[in-house]
Every structure is written in C-alpha cells, then in structure tokens.
Write a protein that holds these residues in place. Sequence first.
Motif, PDB file in Angstrom:
ATOM      1  N   GLY A  37      40.996  38.680  47.098  1.00 46.14           N
ATOM      2  CA  GLY A  37      40.086  38.067  46.137  1.00 46.14           C
ATOM      3  C   GLY A  37      39.180  39.060  45.448  1.00 46.14           C
ATOM      4  O   GLY A  37      38.652  38.792  44.368  1.00 46.14           O
ATOM      5  N   ARG A  38      39.001  40.212  46.053  1.00 48.30           N
ATOM      6  CA  ARG A  38      38.150  41.240  45.456  1.00 48.30           C
ATOM      7  C   ARG A  38      38.943  42.342  44.772  1.00 48.30           C
ATOM      8  O   ARG A  38      38.482  42.926  43.813  1.00 48.30           O
ATOM      9  N   LEU A  39      40.141  42.612  45.266  1.00 51.57           N
ATOM     10  CA  LEU A  39      40.948  43.690  44.693  1.00 51.57           C
ATOM     11  C   LEU A  39      42.034  43.177  43.753  1.00 51.57           C
ATOM     12  O   LEU A  39      42.460  43.890  42.864  1.00 51.57           O
ATOM     13  N   GLY A  40      42.491  41.963  43.996  1.00 52.45           N
ATOM     14  CA  GLY A  40      43.551  41.390  43.168  1.00 52.45           C
ATOM     15  C   GLY A  40      42.968  40.615  42.005  1.00 52.45           C
ATOM     16  O   GLY A  40      41.893  40.921  41.495  1.00 52.45           O
ATOM     17  N   ARG A  41      43.677  39.584  41.606  1.00 48.66           N
ATOM     18  CA  ARG A  41      43.216  38.736  40.504  1.00 48.66           C
ATOM     19  C   ARG A  41      41.997  37.961  40.975  1.00 48.66           C
ATOM     20  O   ARG A  41      42.059  37.218  41.937  1.00 48.66           O
ATOM     21  N   ARG A  42      40.874  38.139  40.284  1.00 45.54           N
ATOM     22  CA  ARG A  42      39.636  37.490  40.699  1.00 45.54           C
ATOM     23  C   ARG A  42      39.780  35.976  40.666  1.00 45.54           C
ATOM     24  O   ARG A  42      40.415  35.413  39.789  1.00 45.54           O
ATOM     25  N   GLY A  43      39.194  35.335  41.678  1.00 42.87           N
ATOM     26  CA  GLY A  43      39.236  33.888  41.755  1.00 42.87           C
ATOM     27  C   GLY A  43      40.441  33.326  42.487  1.00 42.87           C
ATOM     28  O   GLY A  43      40.562  32.126  42.642  1.00 42.87           O
ATOM     29  N   THR A  44      41.351  34.206  42.924  1.00 39.39           N
ATOM     30  CA  THR A  44      42.501  33.754  43.706  1.00 39.39           C
ATOM     31  C   THR A  44      42.634  34.650  44.933  1.00 39.39           C
ATOM     32  O   THR A  44      42.048  35.734  44.994  1.00 39.39           O
ATOM     33  N   ALA A  45      43.409  34.212  45.886  1.00 44.67           N
ATOM     34  CA  ALA A  45      43.700  35.025  47.070  1.00 44.67           C
ATOM     35  C   ALA A  45      45.103  35.614  46.974  1.00 44.67           C
ATOM     36  O   ALA A  45      45.660  36.079  47.954  1.00 44.67           O
ATOM     37  N   SER A  46      45.655  35.609  45.786  1.00 44.68           N
ATOM     38  CA  SER A  46      47.013  36.098  45.571  1.00 44.68           C
ATOM     39  C   SER A  46      47.042  37.616  45.484  1.00 44.68           C
ATOM     40  O   SER A  46      46.134  38.241  44.955  1.00 44.68           O
ATOM     41  N   THR A  47      48.098  38.186  45.995  1.00 45.38           N
ATOM     42  CA  THR A  47      48.304  39.624  45.858  1.00 45.38           C
ATOM     43  C   THR A  47      49.342  39.924  44.777  1.00 45.38           C
ATOM     44  O   THR A  47      49.670  41.081  44.547  1.00 45.38           O
ATOM     45  N   LEU A  48      49.837  38.875  44.129  1.00 51.82           N
ATOM     46  CA  LEU A  48      50.779  39.067  43.023  1.00 51.82           C
ATOM     47  C   LEU A  48      50.034  39.603  41.807  1.00 51.82           C
ATOM     48  O   LEU A  48      48.855  39.292  41.604  1.00 51.82           O
ATOM     49  N   PRO A  49      50.701  40.385  40.963  1.00 47.07           N
ATOM     50  CA  PRO A  49      50.063  40.801  39.711  1.00 47.07           C
ATOM     51  C   PRO A  49      49.830  39.582  38.814  1.00 47.07           C
ATOM     52  O   PRO A  49      50.528  38.573  38.935  1.00 47.07           O
ATOM     53  N   SER A  57      50.593  38.889  35.902  1.00 51.53           N
ATOM     54  CA  SER A  57      51.748  38.458  35.104  1.00 51.53           C
ATOM     55  C   SER A  57      52.698  37.564  35.901  1.00 51.53           C
ATOM     56  O   SER A  57      53.456  36.801  35.315  1.00 51.53           O
ATOM     57  N   ALA A  58      52.673  37.653  37.235  1.00 56.30           N
ATOM     58  CA  ALA A  58      53.576  36.867  38.066  1.00 56.30           C
ATOM     59  C   ALA A  58      52.854  35.766  38.840  1.00 56.30           C
ATOM     60  O   ALA A  58      53.506  34.952  39.484  1.00 56.30           O
ATOM     61  N   ASP A  59      51.549  35.747  38.787  1.00 54.05           N
ATOM     62  CA  ASP A  59      50.764  34.782  39.562  1.00 54.05           C
ATOM     63  C   ASP A  59      50.713  33.436  38.847  1.00 54.05           C
ATOM     64  O   ASP A  59      50.238  33.352  37.716  1.00 54.05           O
ATOM     65  N   PRO A  60      51.209  32.363  39.480  1.00 56.85           N
ATOM     66  CA  PRO A  60      51.177  31.046  38.819  1.00 56.85           C
ATOM     67  C   PRO A  60      49.770  30.590  38.462  1.00 56.85           C
ATOM     68  O   PRO A  60      49.584  29.857  37.497  1.00 56.85           O
ATOM     69  N   ALA A  61      48.763  31.013  39.204  1.00 58.45           N
ATOM     70  CA  ALA A  61      47.378  30.611  38.895  1.00 58.45           C
ATOM     71  C   ALA A  61      46.878  31.260  37.619  1.00 58.45           C
ATOM     72  O   ALA A  61      45.929  30.779  37.020  1.00 58.45           O
ATOM     73  N   SER A  62      47.510  32.330  37.196  1.00 59.20           N
ATOM     74  CA  SER A  62      47.096  33.025  35.969  1.00 59.20           C
ATOM     75  C   SER A  62      47.608  32.322  34.722  1.00 59.20           C
ATOM     76  O   SER A  62      47.094  32.531  33.641  1.00 59.20           O
ATOM     77  N   HIS A  63      48.637  31.526  34.881  1.00 56.48           N
ATOM     78  CA  HIS A  63      49.285  30.872  33.755  1.00 56.48           C
ATOM     79  C   HIS A  63      49.462  29.396  34.053  1.00 56.48           C
ATOM     80  O   HIS A  63      50.529  28.977  34.480  1.00 56.48           O
ATOM     81  N   PRO A  64      48.416  28.596  33.860  1.00 58.21           N
ATOM     82  CA  PRO A  64      48.554  27.166  34.166  1.00 58.21           C
ATOM     83  C   PRO A  64      49.659  26.528  33.326  1.00 58.21           C
ATOM     84  O   PRO A  64      49.868  26.909  32.180  1.00 58.21           O
ATOM     85  N   ALA A  65      50.336  25.585  33.929  1.00 52.34           N
ATOM     86  CA  ALA A  65      51.425  24.889  33.238  1.00 52.34           C
ATOM     87  C   ALA A  65      50.872  24.073  32.079  1.00 52.34           C
ATOM     88  O   ALA A  65      49.822  23.479  32.164  1.00 52.34           O
ATOM     89  N   VAL A  66      51.600  24.063  31.016  1.00 54.27           N
ATOM     90  CA  VAL A  66      51.224  23.272  29.852  1.00 54.27           C
ATOM     91  C   VAL A  66      51.931  21.928  29.962  1.00 54.27           C
ATOM     92  O   VAL A  66      53.143  21.869  30.145  1.00 54.27           O
ATOM     93  N   LEU A  67      51.164  20.845  29.859  1.00 56.37           N
ATOM     94  CA  LEU A  67      51.758  19.506  29.985  1.00 56.37           C
ATOM     95  C   LEU A  67      52.333  19.045  28.685  1.00 56.37           C
ATOM     96  O   LEU A  67      51.926  19.195  27.644  1.00 56.37           O
TER      97      LEU A  67
END
Length: 76
Positions: free
Chosen positions: A52-64, A66-76
Amino acid sequence: MQRLLLDLAERSAWTGAQAALGLAVTELADIPVWWAAPVALLAASAKSWVAGRLGRRGTASTLPASADPASHPAVL
C-alpha cells in the motif's frame, strides 16, 4: 479478462507464499502447526501494508497499475 487472471494469479501466489512461510516458521521454531495461521496472517498484513505504500496507492496490490483491476474500473 487478462487483468482478472493477473489479479487471481497474484492473490493465489501471495496466499501460497504466506502459507508456506507460516509452515516453515512453525517447523523451524518447533512449535505447534496451528501457529502457522497467525504467522501467515501477520505475513499477509505486512505485505499489504508495504504494498500500500510502495505499490499503487490505495490498494494492497503488488501488480503494476497497468495490470491492476482496481486501476481501471469496469465501464458499465
């Protein structure tokens, strides 16, 4: 679909690593195996805090991002 599979792989890999760490610690410390769960929980919490501090802020993901689903919310 690609992002979902990457997210699934990341979560599965971290869960496996944390479980293995918990079992290794209990084996090396010669303590009852039920301690593996709290050790794995501590490892998961520490990983999430660091990510959460070194990766994408606001998530606990270690994915970059560009690959993190939380970075790109689905469009309905």
